[in-house]
Structures are given as C-alpha cells and as structure tokens.
Design a protein around this motif. Structure first.
Motif, PDB file in Angstrom:
ATOM      1  N   LEU A  39      39.014  52.549  45.243  1.00  0.00           N
ATOM      2  CA  LEU A  39      38.235  51.589  44.450  1.00  0.00           C
ATOM      3  C   LEU A  39      39.088  51.029  43.309  1.00  0.00           C
ATOM      4  N   ALA A  40      39.806  51.931  42.608  1.00  0.00           N
ATOM      5  CA  ALA A  40      40.646  51.489  41.499  1.00  0.00           C
ATOM      6  C   ALA A  40      41.731  50.530  41.985  1.00  0.00           C
ATOM      7  N   ALA A  41      42.314  50.821  43.155  1.00  0.00           N
ATOM      8  CA  ALA A  41      43.363  49.952  43.693  1.00  0.00           C
ATOM      9  C   ALA A  41      42.835  48.547  43.949  1.00  0.00           C
ATOM     10  N   ALA A  42      41.662  48.455  44.562  1.00  0.00           N
ATOM     11  CA  ALA A  42      41.073  47.142  44.840  1.00  0.00           C
ATOM     12  C   ALA A  42      40.746  46.404  43.545  1.00  0.00           C
TER      13      ALA A  42
ATOM     14  N   ARG B 148      47.950  35.561  36.726  1.00  0.00           N
ATOM     15  CA  ARG B 148      47.770  36.963  37.085  1.00  0.00           C
ATOM     16  C   ARG B 148      48.708  37.340  38.226  1.00  0.00           C
ATOM     17  N   PHE B 149      49.351  38.504  38.078  1.00  0.00           N
ATOM     18  CA  PHE B 149      50.111  39.115  39.154  1.00  0.00           C
ATOM     19  C   PHE B 149      49.182  40.093  39.863  1.00  0.00           C
ATOM     20  N   ARG B 150      48.968  39.849  41.170  1.00  0.00           N
ATOM     21  CA  ARG B 150      48.021  40.668  41.927  1.00  0.00           C
ATOM     22  C   ARG B 150      48.745  41.388  43.071  1.00  0.00           C
ATOM     23  N   PRO B 151      49.280  42.552  42.779  1.00  0.00           N
ATOM     24  CA  PRO B 151      49.961  43.319  43.837  1.00  0.00           C
ATOM     25  C   PRO B 151      48.956  43.913  44.805  1.00  0.00           C
ATOM     26  N   SER B 152      49.438  44.318  45.955  1.00  0.00           N
ATOM     27  CA  SER B 152      48.597  44.955  46.969  1.00  0.00           C
ATOM     28  C   SER B 152      49.006  46.424  47.079  1.00  0.00           C
ATOM     29  N   TYR B 153      48.153  47.308  46.598  1.00  0.00           N
ATOM     30  CA  TYR B 153      48.437  48.735  46.627  1.00  0.00           C
ATOM     31  C   TYR B 153      48.054  49.351  47.969  1.00  0.00           C
ATOM     32  N   GLN B 154      48.718  50.429  48.313  1.00  0.00           N
ATOM     33  CA  GLN B 154      48.333  51.237  49.461  1.00  0.00           C
ATOM     34  C   GLN B 154      48.129  52.675  48.987  1.00  0.00           C
ATOM     35  N   PRO B 155      46.896  53.050  48.647  1.00  0.00           N
ATOM     36  CA  PRO B 155      46.646  54.433  48.235  1.00  0.00           C
ATOM     37  C   PRO B 155      47.079  55.416  49.323  1.00  0.00           C
TER      38      PRO B 155
ATOM     39  N   PRO C 143      37.371  46.294  29.210  1.00  0.00           N
ATOM     40  CA  PRO C 143      38.632  47.022  29.376  1.00  0.00           C
ATOM     41  C   PRO C 143      38.779  47.458  30.831  1.00  0.00           C
ATOM     42  N   HIS C 144      39.937  47.219  31.429  1.00  0.00           N
ATOM     43  CA  HIS C 144      40.076  47.519  32.849  1.00  0.00           C
ATOM     44  C   HIS C 144      41.521  47.880  33.191  1.00  0.00           C
ATOM     45  N   LEU C 145      41.677  48.710  34.188  1.00  0.00           N
ATOM     46  CA  LEU C 145      42.996  49.074  34.687  1.00  0.00           C
ATOM     47  C   LEU C 145      43.662  47.864  35.335  1.00  0.00           C
ATOM     48  N   VAL C 146      44.956  47.689  35.052  1.00  0.00           N
ATOM     49  CA  VAL C 146      45.689  46.608  35.716  1.00  0.00           C
ATOM     50  C   VAL C 146      46.945  47.106  36.422  1.00  0.00           C
ATOM     51  N   LEU C 147      47.400  48.329  36.134  1.00  0.00           N
ATOM     52  CA  LEU C 147      48.627  48.816  36.750  1.00  0.00           C
ATOM     53  C   LEU C 147      48.608  50.339  36.784  1.00  0.00           C
ATOM     54  N   PHE C 148      49.117  50.902  37.884  1.00  0.00           N
ATOM     55  CA  PHE C 148      49.204  52.354  38.042  1.00  0.00           C
ATOM     56  C   PHE C 148      50.551  52.667  38.674  1.00  0.00           C
ATOM     57  N   LEU C 149      51.350  53.500  37.984  1.00  0.00           N
ATOM     58  CA  LEU C 149      52.703  53.824  38.445  1.00  0.00           C
ATOM     59  C   LEU C 149      52.898  55.344  38.484  1.00  0.00           C
ATOM     60  N   HIS C 150      52.137  56.031  39.318  1.00  0.00           N
ATOM     61  CA  HIS C 150      52.273  57.476  39.552  1.00  0.00           C
ATOM     62  C   HIS C 150      51.839  58.321  38.352  1.00  0.00           C
ATOM     63  N   ASP C 151      52.527  58.170  37.206  1.00  0.00           N
ATOM     64  CA  ASP C 151      52.165  58.952  36.024  1.00  0.00           C
ATOM     65  C   ASP C 151      51.959  58.052  34.813  1.00  0.00           C
ATOM     66  N   GLU C 152      51.754  56.770  35.067  1.00  0.00           N
ATOM     67  CA  GLU C 152      51.567  55.788  33.991  1.00  0.00           C
ATOM     68  C   GLU C 152      50.473  54.811  34.384  1.00  0.00           C
ATOM     69  N   VAL C 153      49.639  54.452  33.423  1.00  0.00           N
ATOM     70  CA  VAL C 153      48.628  53.425  33.658  1.00  0.00           C
ATOM     71  C   VAL C 153      48.724  52.382  32.553  1.00  0.00           C
TER      72      VAL C 153
ATOM     73  N   ILE D 197      42.705  58.594  36.951  1.00  0.00           N
ATOM     74  CA  ILE D 197      42.287  57.192  37.009  1.00  0.00           C
ATOM     75  C   ILE D 197      40.853  57.045  37.520  1.00  0.00           C
ATOM     76  N   ALA D 198      40.390  58.010  38.345  1.00  0.00           N
ATOM     77  CA  ALA D 198      39.015  57.943  38.827  1.00  0.00           C
ATOM     78  C   ALA D 198      38.030  58.081  37.671  1.00  0.00           C
ATOM     79  N   ASP D 199      38.282  59.034  36.795  1.00  0.00           N
ATOM     80  CA  ASP D 199      37.432  59.202  35.615  1.00  0.00           C
ATOM     81  C   ASP D 199      37.608  58.038  34.656  1.00  0.00           C
ATOM     82  N   LEU D 200      38.858  57.597  34.479  1.00  0.00           N
ATOM     83  CA  LEU D 200      39.147  56.547  33.511  1.00  0.00           C
ATOM     84  C   LEU D 200      38.451  55.243  33.864  1.00  0.00           C
ATOM     85  N   ARG D 201      38.428  54.871  35.143  1.00  0.00           N
ATOM     86  CA  ARG D 201      37.805  53.585  35.502  1.00  0.00           C
ATOM     87  C   ARG D 201      36.318  53.572  35.136  1.00  0.00           C
ATOM     88  N   ASN D 202      35.650  54.709  35.282  1.00  0.00           N
ATOM     89  CA  ASN D 202      34.243  54.787  34.887  1.00  0.00           C
ATOM     90  C   ASN D 202      34.089  54.759  33.367  1.00  0.00           C
TER      91      ASN D 202
END
Length: 579
Positions: free
Chosen positions: A182-185, A300-307, A512-522, A492-497
């Motif tokens: 969900l966060a990736a989308a 906007r830069f809209r990357p396509s994540y693959q969880p 406020p919303h997540l825009v980037l996730f890099l393994h150990d950085e948001v 990130i699951a808790d953070l998005r809520n």
C-alpha cells in the motif's frame, strides 16, 4: 450487501494494525476478484455479490469511512487494484496482498506448502507483479491470471498460517508485507516533489547542452577524446572493459579490473579524465534528460517500486531508480512552497537487528544511543569505532581474513549470542539448508545434489566446496538483512497510518505523506507547520516497530532526522547524531 465480521485484530495478535483498529472494532475480510465484462466479485463471510467496476471506488470509500467496521481488502496484487482507487481519491487503510503473501508462504519453513495447493494454484504461483501504468485504469484483460478467485486463495493462505507453528509471527510478516505494498503505491501516486528546471540546469552545468538523440553531451565527447589521445588509442571505447585493459596493458599497467576503486590506484595521465567520464556518463545514462522525460511530470518524480523484489524481502525498483538515488540530482527534489521534506534514517539498522534477533544483551546494551559502534567502544569491547564496525560487518558478511577476521574472532567472545546466530546461519547454508528471518521468511533453496560428493576430479570437489561456502555467506547475511527488511516494513506500515491521522482532512498528497523509501531511510513531504509532529511520529513508529518485531527484548532504533526544503541538504543539520 453484507459481509460477516471476522475476529478482532490487535497489535499483539500480529495483525499490524497499530493505531488503526481499536478495541472492540470488528475487522472484516473482503475479497475482491476480477470478472470478465468489467465486473468485480465481492466475497466475505460466505456472502457473494457482484459490482460494476465503475462503482468500486464508491463502494470501497463507503466502507473505509464507516467507523463501525475496519475492512481488510483481500486482492491478488495491490499494484493492480490500488492505483485506480488512489486516482479516484480513495485511500485504503489495510489489505492482504495475495501474490506477495503466497510468495512468503511458499518459502516459509514453518508452512506446509501442500495447504497452498488447489484450484488455480499454478496460476497463483506464476502471478508476477503488475507494472504501474502511467494512467491507471481498472482491469481490461481476459486471461485466466486476470480473473483468479481471491476468496479461494485467501482461504488457503489462512489455513496455511493457522496450521503453522509460527502463526503469530507469520501473520505479522504478511500484514507488514501487504501494508508495504500500500505504501509503495501511495508513494508512486504522490511522487517526490521535483524541480525540472533545477535538474536541467544541473545537467547543463555538468554535461553541456542537451545532445541530439543517440549523441553524447559535449563534455562527455571531450572526455572521450582526451582519454583516447592520452592512451594513444583513437578508436578506444571507454565503456569497453577489453579496450581499457588493452590500453592500460600497452601503457605498462597491469590491473585485474576497471572498477573506479582499482583505477584510482593507477598512476597514468588518462585515469583522471577516464574517472570523470565514468562518473558523468553514469549520470547521463541513469538520470539524464531521457530519465526526466520518462519519470518526471507535473513537478513530481514517480518511481515504480517492487516490494519484496529481492529474496530477503528488500524492495527493488521496476523503474525510475528510486532505490539508487544519486547524490548529483538530489538537489532537484525540492518541497512545495510552505512544505518541507522530513528525512529520517536509522543508525546502524542491521547490527541493531542482529542484537534483537539473537537477544544478545551485551550488544543491545551497546546499541543504547545514537552510535552502536561507539557504544561497543564504551563497553570496552574494542579500542576504536572502526574496529567495532569492521568486526560487526565482518560477522554479518563472512569476513574470515585480514583486519575484519581478526576483529570477528575477538568480538565473538564479547557478543557470543549475536555471533553464534550468524555463524549457525552460515553453517546451515553450507549444508544446503534453508534459513529463515525472525518473522519466518525462508531463504531460497538451491536444490540439487548438495550432499552428494562428486565422482569427478578434485576440481569438481573444490568447485562444490566454493559453492557451499558462497551460499553460507549468503545465508549468514540473509537472516539479518531479511529481518532488517521486516523491521523497516513495520516502521513504514505504522508511519503511513500515523501520517494520515496527523494531517486532518484531505487527500493523501495534501496531508503529510511518504514520498521515498530507501531500505533504512524514509522521506516525508509535510506542511512546514507539522514538521516537529512528523519527526515525533517517525520516532514513535520506529520504537513501535522494534516492539512489534522483537517483543519483550528492548533494542534502540534511534533516527537521524533532517527537516529541509531540498533533499540535497538532508543530513547537513540532523536533529540527532548517528551514521
């Protein structure tokens, strides 16, 4: 239509509904299956109904807005269902991604795989991730894989988890995996705020004017000419390993490869322009004008994540290169007017994870505070921070020689539980066995005649031995990296809520919303007035992820937090220390 209520889900049940499902609020599983003719089959609690595809967003919105229930949407692939809902302004709190969860259960050592067999199971096994369309629309294909029955697969997965000896941990893993989807989308939908004019100016400053199609920028052309002239090789291709090794050989330089780290040790006048060429060519190829045209639109830069794109559960990218964000272009990621970017990264995530999963009290004590490595020095385990880093990374990556190997030997006595855990994972891999993360994700099996000694020459035995050791190094790191990925998913699951509730009213990209996730950085895009609140929620979500994954064993997960207008400034003025 009515859907029967399922059991109440709480945090300690492994449902990962932190702050989302309160006491006494029933959670409903609602399965959505695609049907031919632009119809959707809705099932749950033994009830079936059909709905026109065009009416689905309104149906989902009505149930998400109902305070009396907490729906968990069960579907084949979040990347297929959620983008069209987001485009219609509908946000989903929780889901169960059958494709992702089936992959976890198929490999999980604690699951009886036979419980996943049944109608359509072969199609489920082959189901791949959907590519994120540029303009999301709901479904339009008639292939069997497009019309799988979500209710049948959901029943199989629930039965497999219930029969497992690790049902609670697996339940948490599946919930985290699905929440990550969900966060990736949502991150793809919202996008990273991007200033195209800044990016183009940066490219022009470094590379010169934009070249014609299939041509090199002027600066790269000049560097190629300089490298050829200095080597005395008019036809040299700087992208060719063979050409470069031949040119170096003619110059009397013998090197094993052409990696930048190797070339920096070479004393030859062609090396400086060659290294500059390599750096700028990489920028041109990965984040040049073509990248801008394809991946940035509407500021906007809209990357396509693959969880779970890797075997450890770490994410990869279907496009855009979001997980390898080059420093040269970060300054083009600029928050909107009146907004900021809140950037948070975890200090030494995997060593802290190792402390938690091994329940090594001494290592957990060293992890109290911002810098675990310095904590090891204070604990008297090593003389310097560098020694601590070499030893821990050596343990996790299988260093047996040199300085790292020496440090591993000494630290094993100080932190026996932690080092024993990765050593046993390595030995299991060398025996050809599958290992698992803390929550139950299994490593890929190599199969074959692992235990059979070859009948051929000694070289065959040596090759098998090298293969065993290589897989042992993989399994050694798998258990730690995979559990680190699980912690990050819970974060990130808790953070998005938390961010959704913090923002009051409005669509995802207006809160406020997540825009980037890099393994150990948001990275969170937030109104400037809420920056301190976002920082607090980031820290609380990190602490909560530690409690979820490691339960009663306390491990600190301190964050370094920057509040900036440009991502290029992140880390220059951190709220907390720790690298």
């Amino acid at each position: 239509m009515s859907v029967q209520h399922a059991s109440i889900i709480r945090v300690d049940h492994g449902g990962l509904d932190v702050g989302a499902v309160g006491e006494g609020v029933p959670m409903t599983r609602v399965q959505l299956s695609r049907l031919p003719g632009e119809r959707v089959l809705i099932t749950g609690g033994g009830v079936e109904d059909q709905l026109d595809l065009a009416a689905l967003p309104a149906y989902v919105r009505a149930r998400e807005d109902d305070p009396a229930v907490a729906p968990r949407w069960v579907w084949d692939d979040t990347a297929r269902w959620y983008p069209p809902l987001l485009a219609a302004g509908v946000r989903v709190a929780r889901c169960h991604d059958l494709r992702l969860c089936r992959r976890v259960l198929r490999r999980a050592p604690a699951v009886d795989g036979r419980l996943l067999d049944g109608d359509e199971s072969a199609h489920w096994d082959r189901l791949g991730p959907a590519a994120a369309p540029a303009h999301p629309t709901l479904f339009a294909a008639d292939e069997t894989s497009e019309h799988l029955r979500a209710d049948l697969e959901d029943a199989r997965q629930l039965a497999a988890v219930a029969a497992s000896t690790e049902a609670t941990r697996l339940g948490l893993l599946l919930a985290a995996e699905s929440a990550g989807a969900l966060a990736a989308a949502e991150m793809t939908y919202a996008g990273v705020p991007w200033r195209t004019e800044l990016h183009e100016r940066l490219l022009t400053d470094l590379l010169g004017p934009r070249p014609l199609r299939d041509a090199l920028p002027p600066v790269l052309d000049e560097l190629v000419a300089e490298v050829r002239r200095t080597f005395g090789a008019p036809g040299l291709n700087p992208e060719s390993r063979t050409d470069l090794l031949d040119a170096l050989g003619r110059a009397g330089v013998d090197v094993p490869d052409i990696r930048a780290s190797t070339l920096r040790q070479v004393d030859h006048p062609a090396i400086e322009p060659l290294l500059r060429y390599k750096k700028l060519a990489h920028l041109f190829q990965t984040n040049g004008w073509t990248w801008l045209d394809e991946w940035v639109s509407g500021d906007r830069f809209r990357p396509s994540y693959q969880p779970a794109g890797s075997s450890t559960g770490r994410w990869s990218s279907n496009g855009g290169g979001a997980l390898s964000f080059p420093v040269q272009v970060r300054s083009a990621a600029v928050a909107d007017e009146g907004w900021v970017l809140v950037v948070a990264d975890v200090a030494q995530l995997e060593p802290r994870v190792l402390a938690g999963m091994s329940r090594d009290s001494a290592l957990a004590r060293a992890a109290q505070g911002a810098d675990l490595y310095q904590g090891m020095v204070a604990d008297g385990a090593v003389a310097t921070r560098q020694d601590a880093k070499l030893g821990l990374l050596g343990a996790m990556y299988g260093a047996t020689s040199g300085e790292s190997g020496r440090m591993v030997a000494g630290l094993t006595r100080r932190y026996p539980a932690a080092f024993a855990l990765v050593d046993e994972a390595a030995r299991a891999g060398e025996r050809g066995q599958v290992v698992r993360t803390l929550l139950g994700r299994g490593s890929p099996s190599l199969g074959g005649s692992w235990d059979e000694e070859p009948d051929g020459p000694p070289s065959d035995l040596q090759a098998l031995d090298r293969r065993r050791r290589a897989y042992g190094r993989f399994t050694r790191n798998f258990v730690v990296q995979g559990t680190g990925a699980e912690w990050a998913l819970c974060w990130i699951a808790d953070l998005r809520n938390r961010l959704w509730r913090l923002g009051g009213t409005g669509a995802i990209d207006r809160r406020p919303h997540l825009v980037l996730f890099l393994h150990d950085e948001v990275v969170v895009h937030a109104p400037a007035a809420l920056a301190d609140d976002v920082a607090a929620e980031l820290e609380q979500a990190a602490a909560g992820a530690g409690r979820l994954v490691f339960r009663d064993f306390a491990v600190d997960f301190p964050l370094s937090i920057s509040v900036v207008s440009s991502y290029g400034d992140a880390g220059k003025d951190k709220r907390k220390a720790g690298t």
